[in-house]
Design a protein around this motif. Structure first.
Motif, PDB file in Angstrom:
ATOM      1  N   PRO A  23       4.569   5.837   7.125  1.00 13.81           N
ATOM      2  CA  PRO A  23       4.070   6.709   6.060  1.00 13.81           C
ATOM      3  C   PRO A  23       3.692   8.095   6.558  1.00 13.81           C
ATOM      4  O   PRO A  23       3.720   9.055   5.813  1.00 13.81           O
ATOM      5  CB  PRO A  23       2.833   5.981   5.541  1.00 13.81           C
ATOM      6  N   ARG A  24       3.316   8.193   7.820  1.00 15.98           N
ATOM      7  CA  ARG A  24       2.904   9.502   8.334  1.00 15.98           C
ATOM      8  C   ARG A  24       3.925  10.037   9.331  1.00 15.98           C
ATOM      9  O   ARG A  24       3.585  10.706  10.297  1.00 15.98           O
ATOM     10  CB  ARG A  24       1.526   9.369   8.986  1.00 15.98           C
ATOM     11  N   GLY A  38      -4.396   7.630  18.617  1.00 10.13           N
ATOM     12  CA  GLY A  38      -5.036   7.057  17.441  1.00 10.13           C
ATOM     13  C   GLY A  38      -4.172   7.165  16.196  1.00 10.13           C
ATOM     14  O   GLY A  38      -4.687   7.104  15.088  1.00 10.13           O
ATOM     15  N   GLN A  51      -8.030   3.254  17.258  1.00  8.32           N
ATOM     16  CA  GLN A  51      -9.119   4.237  17.126  1.00  8.32           C
ATOM     17  C   GLN A  51      -9.940   4.287  18.397  1.00  8.32           C
ATOM     18  O   GLN A  51     -10.218   5.354  18.944  1.00  8.32           O
ATOM     19  CB  GLN A  51     -10.050   3.833  15.992  1.00  8.32           C
ATOM     20  N   LYS A  61      -8.206  -0.923  14.600  1.00  5.10           N
ATOM     21  CA  LYS A  61      -9.466  -0.570  15.268  1.00  5.10           C
ATOM     22  C   LYS A  61      -9.222  -0.245  16.728  1.00  5.10           C
ATOM     23  O   LYS A  61      -9.809   0.679  17.278  1.00  5.10           O
ATOM     24  CB  LYS A  61     -10.442  -1.757  15.186  1.00  5.10           C
ATOM     25  N   THR A 121       0.828  -1.211   0.000  1.00  9.02           N
ATOM     26  CA  THR A 121       0.000   0.000   0.000  1.00  9.02           C
ATOM     27  C   THR A 121       0.857   1.253   0.000  1.00  9.02           C
ATOM     28  O   THR A 121       0.498   2.260  -0.582  1.00  9.02           O
ATOM     29  CB  THR A 121      -0.895   0.004   1.252  1.00  9.02           C
ATOM     30  N   TYR A 165      -4.291   4.585  13.043  1.00 10.67           N
ATOM     31  CA  TYR A 165      -5.740   4.421  13.055  1.00 10.67           C
ATOM     32  C   TYR A 165      -6.212   3.256  12.218  1.00 10.67           C
ATOM     33  O   TYR A 165      -7.382   2.926  12.210  1.00 10.67           O
ATOM     34  CB  TYR A 165      -6.423   5.713  12.592  1.00 10.67           C
ATOM     35  N   GLU A 166      -5.308   2.643  11.485  1.00  8.08           N
ATOM     36  CA  GLU A 166      -5.727   1.445  10.754  1.00  8.08           C
ATOM     37  C   GLU A 166      -6.124   0.336  11.728  1.00  8.08           C
ATOM     38  O   GLU A 166      -6.868  -0.563  11.388  1.00  8.08           O
ATOM     39  CB  GLU A 166      -4.609   0.940   9.838  1.00  8.08           C
TER      40      GLU A 166
END
Lengths: 110, 137, 513, 750
Positions: D133-134, D177, D186, D183, D122, D180-181
């Motif tokens: 990635p973030r 969070g 989150q 659950k 991905t 957040y992928e």
């Protein structure tokens, strides 16, 4: 002389009829008529209160205040405008959907 | 019984104004009922015109002549014409198969009875205050 | 009794400017052929005249209360409300103008009505008698019905128009009935005289209660207080978004201004009757608005219900004005009314901004469902961050305007010892956090794991794949920047706004400045 | 040096600028983002330490703390001032927070590698870089978080304090969070936000009362905590609604503000968010648990201590309440910690327990020891968290190694599973690893879970730097003599003893013993013995950017306690003038050897007991002895999974295990009844607490959610799109209203 209360009862009756019409008629135009009735009821109220209020100048015996009547006059004018706008809206939705039945207007809900 | 007599004292002989008022009011009220009860939209519109005339008469009785004329000019001539015009324009909807009223008539009446009750309260208090002051004048 | 004097002209300058603007557009519209016109000229005229009208309003902000033309009260409270309304309408015109120009046919008519509706609001907030009050409110309503249903080809727009019309007409008839009772009880149509009449004759209580109730129906309809709120979500959803933006802000501001004026001036001596009613309405409104908002999937509709809920918080300000059980109003920093005003002022920028974001997203994706907001931060970070700030403000996070509003309103409620009301309001802000957070989550985090490949790559900030980047037009950018800056600025405790509100509220409450 | 003190308002600025710069300019480049974030933190540190040390070195600094206003805001009748202040309490906080933040930032730059729960397909580019990635977003968030903390420390009014407090709340939501992928992440983020918000709402109400009832008309600490104002609040009385008790205003205000601490510092009953907050990346856990968020809660108590002291004088119940909550939390959380398997979760409960210590210290009036323990705890807990992050990282790498070389069997599908045996459901669920799940008697075990201590063992030889620093941190936590934790804990115990608070003292002593015990258990399970899994065998030492922060923090964890020994109590000398300056009364006790001896005995005793049980680690597949002692044996025999084990040919292992069980069974009764008596109690309490969390707390939260959702649904049904239905509802509501209000009037008329 007619007692004030008679007028008020008549006003309440006309108003209630109009409200009933607005609540239960399926046809949007009939609802519009109900609204007109309500406004007329209010107007009877206003004019009656005006007539039975303190409007006579004691010294000259002339009618000095017209505010209730003026209010009623404005209400008539507003009712005319409201009817015009309402009919325009109803006709516009009639063109779109070929109905003026209010219970079919439920695109927006929830 | 005292209370009722106190609230609704029946004058023995109607004065001239009262004699005019009673039929006029009855006419207005019946027309108003027809506006909302008659299933035919065209009859509704006619009854509305009748009500408006009746109300104009009431105005005249209340010595608001100018207002009565305005009522006839504005309402009876313009609004009624407008409504009739709209009915003609969308003629098809007059003859729908379904009921003319929706299902909430019963609840609506309950509510409106209470609104009428407000009018009654209104009348009671106004009576106690205004009728007296008029009687004095 | 020289009614038309130079001072009254000065006091009415804002309305006169707006009237000239509206007439100018009307004349131009009749003179020009509609087919070739983009509507930009009208929009420009509208914006220029609205901004021009703000100038005299600004100059009048600290005016001494006086009456112009016998029926128009010009006092700091009314002027502050006009200031709020004009700014809101100008913002709506700037940001929503091009959207409306694209979507409607009679552009000249639209802009004329837009100017006239502003005049109607402006008169409504300073009307000092029932006739002008009723007339301007009806004028506002009737024009709004037209504007809501203005996109005739759109079924949703016309349906919203018809519903709004029917509900509004019935509500205003009921209100009128109430007004006729007030008239009957006191024999006067001037609010001040009505107030004096009631103060002099306490026996009129039996007439007052139904009258207050009936009048509140009409005004509650304007401000979308539950249980008179049900038109609002449907209308807000169906109406063109710029119209929704002003209905939920400027029009609501008018409603509150009128409620304040009628209740405080006309019915001040019966506050023990209407304060419990208002407190109940406030609680009911915020609870209903928030609970139903929880169940919404459309962001526009969520905002509509949130706007209902916000009305409940705002109403707390009015509840807290009166029946001060503790201390003297003169010494209290938060008298409730200034909270109401600051709240409305802050809420204006926040909500107009939020609806503008919705409009931009709608224009791009064709819908306002929450799924249209998924990963907005990747497609348009500017929109997402603005929305983020607006939502924070609606939640009431410090450093945003929404916090200031809540701070003053809740503070006033606490000062006046409405602890239960405050507690319920606080619980409600907690509930509200859920659905605001939900939008934020969708914008920044998307749904877990469902994000598209392209979106995810763009998200990680490394993508060359920019398939779904959104562009927003310059007017919307300007509008959003103004809204964001204003929201944050109010959150930073701007002395001027607070002083205006204090001054206005104290003048209206007769506390001396 | 004194000139630096006036620069205090600059402290939060660099990190905020870093946040803005990353968001606006650098969000595409991971390395630059990290450099900006670390740069911001270092700048902030370079401002903070000179400020802190000029405060430390000034003569009688507490008598003349620095306070200044930057600008003012009118509120109608009065002004709200915004400014900064430096006094002994926040000088210490500046010293601690700024340093730890730099360490955590550096550590985070190495830690945020490509996470295992994401698919490299991905995010091809991020996977190629080997970074999250973030990554940039993470750096921005932690910078904002640091801004919140530093701003809170230097703020001079309760209002700005609260604003920064809320900023931290928001950041914690964003950071917990962050992945957040998952659950679970989150859910955890929302849980953290909402739970702390509950506390914040109470605090805000308290703040409003304080504002309204203070004479000063502002929320400056110097004004609201002045002796006159506190006296005013103490004399002004209020009748509390519902219970109709008349108390001085100061008491309800103190209690309401205390709830802010309860939320932020995860005290019972609002502690539920903190263990779940482990779902965030480990540097975040370290920030939340050590340097910033939970410390802020206790710091609030330290800040507002004069208020609490006054409340304690006029309404002793206030302070008893604080002390009770603190002591109870300390005991309660430490019992849970001894029965956890997740390495971070043990630390999480340990944090709750230690925060309980501090709160209890405040509650008994031990002002200086509470602050002292806050500082030392921050250091060694940061060390432990960063160490555990390093361990997890290493084990994850080991897992990758195993996968690449095919040492492992096909992983079974279905990585998510709910724990049944005394674990909360969220604990095991959703680390994103799809490993083989074993239902064990002491809780389900995911064989690929890099956070489960049963998958570790013997890591000391694989990861020596991490291991030794972790052990030092652990010793400090358990209060091993001469380490930092020993001195500060001893101060609290000494004050509890000297102040005659026997109950608090008892609870804290038991909790100290349990602390030492579970620390020894954790060290034993993780680092000692032999590796129990392949991934533990292949776990490499972490990169230098992760290990250096550990090494740099270690001296503080070891030696910082010497600023507060009973014989040369520098910190008390430092704080004393300040206490005089503010004119409040802190508890002052004579030194006594008894609590110190007790403290040494329980710390060493706990460590020895723990070492005795877990010192050799556990054998592969071996159940926690404590659990065994409790477990009804027949369950083992009739348990399907144990039969599976049997069929797999581990008869020998099984007999070995059985004999060990029996051996322990004897042993427990004969040799060491005390250790295991407490152990049993602890396990039961832990299960009880877990059930309480699951049934009562979660249940209530879920019930509230369900109810509001249902109510929303019902209300929504009336919104059926029929305008006449709306109108009817209007009329009906008017009717109801009239019947309620107008009927009495009507009856009166008649």
């Amino acid at each position: 002389m007619v007692p004030l209360s008679w007028y008020l009862v008549l006003a309440a009756f006309v108003f209630s009829c109009g409200l009933y019409g607005a609540l239960v008629r399926r046809n949007a135009i009939a609802v519009l008529m109900g609204i007109e009735l309500m406004l007329n009821g209010v107007n009877i109220n206003l004019v009656a209160f005006w007539r039975y209020g303190d409007i006579i100048d004691k010294a000259t015996q002339q009618v000095v205040r017209l505010d209730g009547q003026i209010f009623a006059l404005f209400v008539i004018a507003v009712a005319a405008a409201e009817a015009a706008v309402g009919l325009a809206l109803i006709i516009s939705i009639y063109r779109n959907r070929k109905t003026v039945s209010l219970d079919q207007m439920d695109l927006l809900k929830g | 019984m005292d209370i009722i007599q106190q609230l609704f004292p029946l004058p023995p002989i109607p004065t001239l104004q009262q004699a005019v008022f009673i039929p006029l009011a009855l006419f207005t009220a019946v027309c108003a009922l027809l506006v909302v009860l008659s299933p035919n939209l065209f009859h509704n519109a006619l009854a509305l015109v009748g009500t408006l005339f009746g109300v104009a008469g009431i105005y005249a009785l209340l010595e608001a002549e100018f207002l009565a004329i305005s009522q006839i000019l504005v309402y009876v001539w313009s609004i009624s014409t407008l409504i009739t015009f709209a009915i003609m324009l969308s003629r098809g909807m007059m003859f729908g198969a379904t009921s003319k009223t929706n299902k909430q008539a019963g609840t609506a009446i309950d509510g409106i009875v209470v609104i009428g009750f407000i009018g009654w309260c209104n009348f009671v208090s106004a009576r106690s205050k205004l009728d007296v002051s008029i009687a004095v004048a | 009794m020289n009614a038309i004097s130079v001072t009254s002209l000065g006091s009415l300058m804002p309305e006169i400017i707006l009237l000239i603007g509206g007439l100018l557009i009307l004349i131009l519209d009749t003179a020009m052929s509609e087919e070739n016109d983009s509507g930009r000229g009208y929009m420009a005229i509208a914006v220029v005249f609205l901004l021009a009208a703000i100038v005299p309003v600004y100059l009048l902000l600290n005016t001494k209360p006086h009456t112009a033309l016998m029926v128009v009260d010009v006092d700091p409270f009314a002027v502050f409300m006009k200031f709020t309304i004009y700014i809101g309408m100008a913002l709506v015109a700037i940001t929503g103008g091009s959207f409306m120009n694209q979507h409607v046919k009679g552009r000249g008519e639209f802009w004329t009505l837009f100017m006239f509706v502003t005049i109607a609001m402006s008169l409504a907030v300073s009307a000092n008698n029932l006739i002008l009050l009723f007339l301007s409110i009806e004028f506002l309503s009737i024009t709004s019905y037209l504007l809501v249903g203005f996109i005739r080809e759109d079924q949703r727009s016309s349906e919203a128009g018809v519903k709004y019309f029917l509900y509004g007409s019935v509500a205003s008839s009921i209100m009128l009935y109430g007004m006729s009772m007030l008239y009957g009880a006191t024999g006067s149509l001037m609010l001040v005289d009505i107030g004096k009449g009631f103060a002099a004759n306490k026996d009129l209580g039996t007439l007052v209660l139904p009258a207050v109730l009936l009048v509140l129906v009409g005004l509650g309809f304007k401000t979308s207080l539950a249980p008179f709120h049900q038109w609002a979500p449907d209308t807000y959803e169906g109406a063109p978004t710029p119209v929704t933006a002003y209905l939920s802000t400027a029009s609501k501001t008018v409603g509150f201004a009128v409620i304040v004026r009628v209740l405080l001036i006309g019915l001040g001596s019966f506050s023990h009757e209407w304060v419990p009613i208002l407190a109940g309405l406030s609680i009911f409104t915020m609870t209903v608005g928030n609970l139903v908002a929880l169940r919404q999937t459309s962001v526009k509709r969520t905002l509509a219900y949130s706007s209902v809920a916000q009305a409940g918080y705002i109403l707390m300000g009015l509840v807290a004005v009166v029946s001060s059980t503790q201390g003297d109003l003169k010494t209290l920093a938060m008298n409730g009314l200034n909270g109401l005003m600051i709240y409305l002022f802050a809420y204006l920028f926040t909500n107009v901004g939020a609806f503008m974001v919705v409009m931009a997203v709608e224009a791009f994706t064709g819908g306002s469902d929450i799924s249209a907001f998924e990963n907005l931060s990747r497609r348009s970070p500017a929109l997402a961050w603005s929305m983020f700030i607006f939502l924070l403000s609606l939640t009431g996070i410090p450093l945003t305007g929404g916090f200031m509003g809540k701070f003053f309103v809740f503070g006033a409620a606490v000062q006046h010892q409405y602890y239960w009301l405050t507690a319920i309001a606080l619980i409600n802000t907690g509930i509200a956090g859920f659905y605001y957070l939900n939008i934020i989550r969708a914008m920044f985090f998307g749904t877990s794991g469902i994000g598209t490949y392209a979106g995810e790559v763009a998200a990680s900030g490394e993508g060359t794949v920019a398939t779904s980047a959104m562009s927003i037009s310059i007017p919307i950018q300007i509008g959003l920047v103004i809204c964001v800056i204003a929201t944050v600025w109010i959150g930073l405790y701007p002395p001027s706004v607070i002083e205006w509100a204090n001054n206005a509220s104290r003048t209206l409450l007769g506390l001396g400045s | 040096m004194q000139g630096f003190l006036n620069l205090a308002w600059l402290v939060p600025v660099p990190t905020f600028l870093a946040f803005a710069a990353i968001v606006l300019f650098a969000n595409r480049n991971k390395t630059v983002s990290a450099l900006i974030a670390i740069g911001g933190a270092v700048l902030s540190f370079l401002l903070s330490w000179p400020i802190a040390f000029s405060a430390f070195t000034a003569d009688h600094f507490g008598q003349h703390p620095v306070e200044a206003q930057l600008f003012s805001i009118p509120t109608g009748t009065s002004d709200l001032w915004i400014g900064y202040q430096v006094d002994p309490a926040n000088a210490l906080m500046l010293f601690m927070s700024s340093f730890l933040l730099v360490m955590i930032f550096i550590y985070a730059s190495g830690y945020m590698t490509f996470p295992a729960h994401l698919s490299p397909a991905t995010y091809p580019i991020a996977a190629a870089q080997g970074k999250d990635p973030r990554y940039s977003r993470f750096m921005a968030y932690i910078s904002l978080f640091a801004t919140g903390m530093m701003g809170l420390v230097v703020s001079n009014s309760l209002l700005t304090f609260f604003i920064f407090w809320e900023i931290m709340g928001l950041c914690s939501y964003l950071l917990i969070g962050f992945w957040y992928e998952k659950k679970s992440a989150q859910a955890a983020s929302i849980k953290a936000f909402m739970t702390t918000r509950v506390g914040d709402v109470f605090m805000l109400v308290g703040l409003m009362f304080l504002y309204i009832h203070s004479q000063s008309g502002n929320l400056l600490f110097s004004d609201i905590l002045s002796a006159e104002n506190l006296h005013h609040l103490a004399t002004l009385s209020v009748t509390v609604p519902l219970i109709n008790v008349t108390v001085p205003w100061v008491a309800p205000i103190a209690i309401l503000i205390f709830f802010g601490t309860v939320g932020k510092s995860a005290q019972f009953p609002l502690h539920v968010w903190l263990p779940d907050a482990m779902e965030g990346p480990t540097p975040v856990s370290a920030m939340i648990h050590a340097a910033t968020m939970v410390s802020a809660g206790v710091f609030l108590l330290v800040r507002m201590f004069p208020l609490f002291a006054t409340a304690g004088e006029v309404a002793p119940g206030t302070m008893h309440f604080v002390a009770f909550i603190g002591a109870f939390t300390a005991l309660f959380a430490s019992t849970i910690a001894i029965a956890q398997w997740d390495i971070k979760r043990v630390l999480a409960y340990s944090t709750i327990s230690q925060l309980g210590y501090m709160v209890a210290a405040i509650g008994i009036g031990a002002y200086v020891p509470a602050l002292f323990h806050l500082i030392t705890h921050a250091f060694f807990k940061a060390l432990l968290f960063l160490g555990s992050g390093s361990v997890i990282h290493g084990v994850e790498h080991g897992l990758h190694h195993v996968h690449e070389h095919g040492h492992h069997d096909e992983p079974a599908p279905g990585g998510e599973h709910g724990g049944k045996e005394g674990h909360t459901p969220t604990e095991a669920a959703g680390h994103g690893h799809t490993g083989l799940v074993i239902h064990r008697k002491d809780g389900d075990l995911n064989l690929e879970d890099p956070q489960d201590m049963r998958n570790m063992g013997g890591l000391l030889s694989r990861m020596p730097r991490t291991g030794w620093t972790f052990i030092i941190g652990g010793l400090a936590l358990s209060g091993f003599p001469l380490t930092a934790g020993f001195w500060s804990k001893d101060e609290i115990l000494g004050n509890a003893w000297g102040g005659g608070n026997t109950l608090v003292f008892g609870a804290l002593v038991i909790s100290a013993f349990l602390t030492a015990f579970y620390t020894a258990r954790q060290i034993g399970l993780t680092f000692l013995g032999k590796p129990r899994t392949e991934m533990a065998k292949h776990a490499p030492e972490s990169v230098p950017s992760m290990t250096w922060p550990l090494i740099l923090i270690t001296p503080f964890a070891l030696l910082l306690g010497f600023i507060g020994t009973p014989w040369g109590n520098w910190i008390e000398g430092f704080m004393e003038p300040y206490i005089e300056h503010l004119e409040f009364h802190a508890l002052h006790v004579e030194f006594s050897f008894i609590p110190m001896l007790v403290s040494i005995v329980v710390a060493v005793g706990g460590l020895v007991a723990g070492y005795y049980v877990y010192g050799q680690g556990l054998a592969e597949g071996q159940v926690d002895p404590l659990r065994n002692w409790l477990g009804p044996l027949w369950l083992v025999f009739h348990n399907k999974y144990w039969i599976d084990e049997f069929y797999k040919g581990t008869v020998v292992a099984f007999s070995h295990w059985l004999s060990k069980v029996l051996y322990w069974f004897d042993d427990l009764w004969v040799i060491d009844p005390i250790v295991d008596g407490i152990g049993q109690l602890g396990v039961w309490l832990a299960r009880l607490a877990a059930e309480f969390d699951r049934l009562v707390v979660d249940g209530l939260v879920n019930l509230a959610g369900w109810l509001s959702n249902r109510a929303g649904g019902i209300l929504r049904n009336t919104q059926d799109g029929q305008v006449q239905v709306y109108l009817l509802l209007l009329v009906v509501s008017m009717t109801v209203w009239l019947l309620l209000k107008a009927l009495p009037i009507f009856l009166k008329l008649v």
